[in-house]
Design an enzyme around this catalytic site. Sequence first.
Site, PDB file in Angstrom:
ATOM      1  N   GLY A  91      -3.149  -2.973   2.526  1.00 22.89           N
ATOM      2  CA  GLY A  91      -1.764  -2.916   2.049  1.00 22.89           C
ATOM      3  C   GLY A  91      -1.661  -3.490   0.643  1.00 22.89           C
ATOM      4  NE  ARG A 119       0.612  -2.792   6.429  1.00 20.09           N
ATOM      5  CZ  ARG A 119      -0.150  -3.751   5.910  1.00 20.09           C
ATOM      6  NH1 ARG A 119      -1.459  -3.592   5.850  1.00 20.09           N
ATOM      7  NH2 ARG A 119       0.397  -4.858   5.457  1.00 20.09           N
ATOM      8  CG  ASP A 315      -1.350 -12.685   6.138  1.00 22.10           C
ATOM      9  OD1 ASP A 315      -0.443 -11.938   6.536  1.00 22.10           O
ATOM     10  OD2 ASP A 315      -1.813 -12.632   4.983  1.00 22.10           O
TER      11      ASP A 315
END
Length: 430
Positions: A91, A119, A315
Amino acid sequence: MKLSHTSSLRGEITVPGDKSISHRSIMLGSIATGKTEISGFLKSADCISTMNAFRAMGIEITEENDIITVNGKGLYGLQAPNETIDCGNSGTTTRILSGILAGQSFETTLTGDESIQKRPMKRVIDPLSEMGASITSVKGNGCAPLNIKPSQLHGTHITTKVASAQVKSAVILAGLYADGETTLTEPSLSRNHTELMLSSFGADIRSGSFEDPTAVIVPGNELHGQKITVPGDISSAAYFIGAGLITPDSEILVKNVGINPTRDGLIRVFKAMNANLELLNVREVAGEKVADILVKTSELKGTEISGDIIPTLIDELPLIAVVATQAEGETVIKDAAELKVKESNRIDLTVNNLKAMGADAEATDDGMIIRGKSELHHAQINTAKDHRIAMSFSIASLINADVQPVDILDAGCVNISYPEFYKDLDSLKK
Ligand code: SPQ
């Protein structure tokens, strides 16, 4: 991969280079003039996608004695690639690169794997379009492939709905090619590696702060190649920190970890959970704060994680959820709906896998609730090829109460950010 429980973890570990900083070092090195020499670069699948993208645009990138050299060609030196750029699973590559490409005088198309094509990319399409970019989702579904045509970019003020370093970086880098000042205000401060690195390359950039998350970029300065030392990735260190806390009789020294305040939420949360964790030898390396982290088995308690801290540990939340199963009481994670649009839906996947192991976990609209302490049992872990899920549940497997091992499906996906993960974890097992 089948992983069994372990009696203790002991020793030292040096985690690989920071993924976010590694991507940016190639990107900025490519659009700077002169050589950029990078030590500590993370050679994982995602960062290799970024390297290949710039090689496809005529940038020479070489490697000798673990130093990566990028022979930058300046802001206007990239060449049209012969084919669609493949960003793989990354990403970061897809979104940040789209900002650089919006300022080029040639047309490009960017795409990636199955996960990337799901995404959301509207979050970069919209602000870049506001700046005058000609960027479209080829299939009209707001996802990659993205087609980017040459256009004149204009300095403008952008306000984003989500705190995203990828969106912010795309806008800032497009701002280098705009005809005036660009400002971007995000709801909370996201990681600021692009701003720090751009400043060291000579750009006229002001980073936002936690109080005022507005970044300002003024075009006009040439970027100059630099020597970059990439610190260890706190997102990779997180697995060993978490493992040290929940595995009995453990003591681990995790060395050379980047603790930039826009990334260190994990440390603040673990401390609030009563973790026995010390930051040693705190220093600054190439503009980034770095420390060695000493972690010991701890009696943890639950906590609430919400608000401005979320972007600083986004994350790490699957791993924090695993650790929370070993804390007394409730851990509530809120304001983290972004987790649903990462490499997988990390809320659903984390909660389903935790439940499969016997934990008391519940998904909410914007996070999850974990009630501890629970004994964890062997299970088959569905990772959906998401590296962070694979690594988080490898840590859960260390305290599996059964003789049967935990089975991590598609365990090889750790290559995305940490190819040596299983080897490093094994080295600590005693
Ligand atoms: O690159 P990718 O796939 O988006 O990587 C992830 C990860 O878990 O490694 C997210 F899935 O990290 C992002 C992070 O979540 C890396 C990143 C960056 O380098 O700028 C910023 C964060 O994403 P976002 O959407 O908040 O900007």
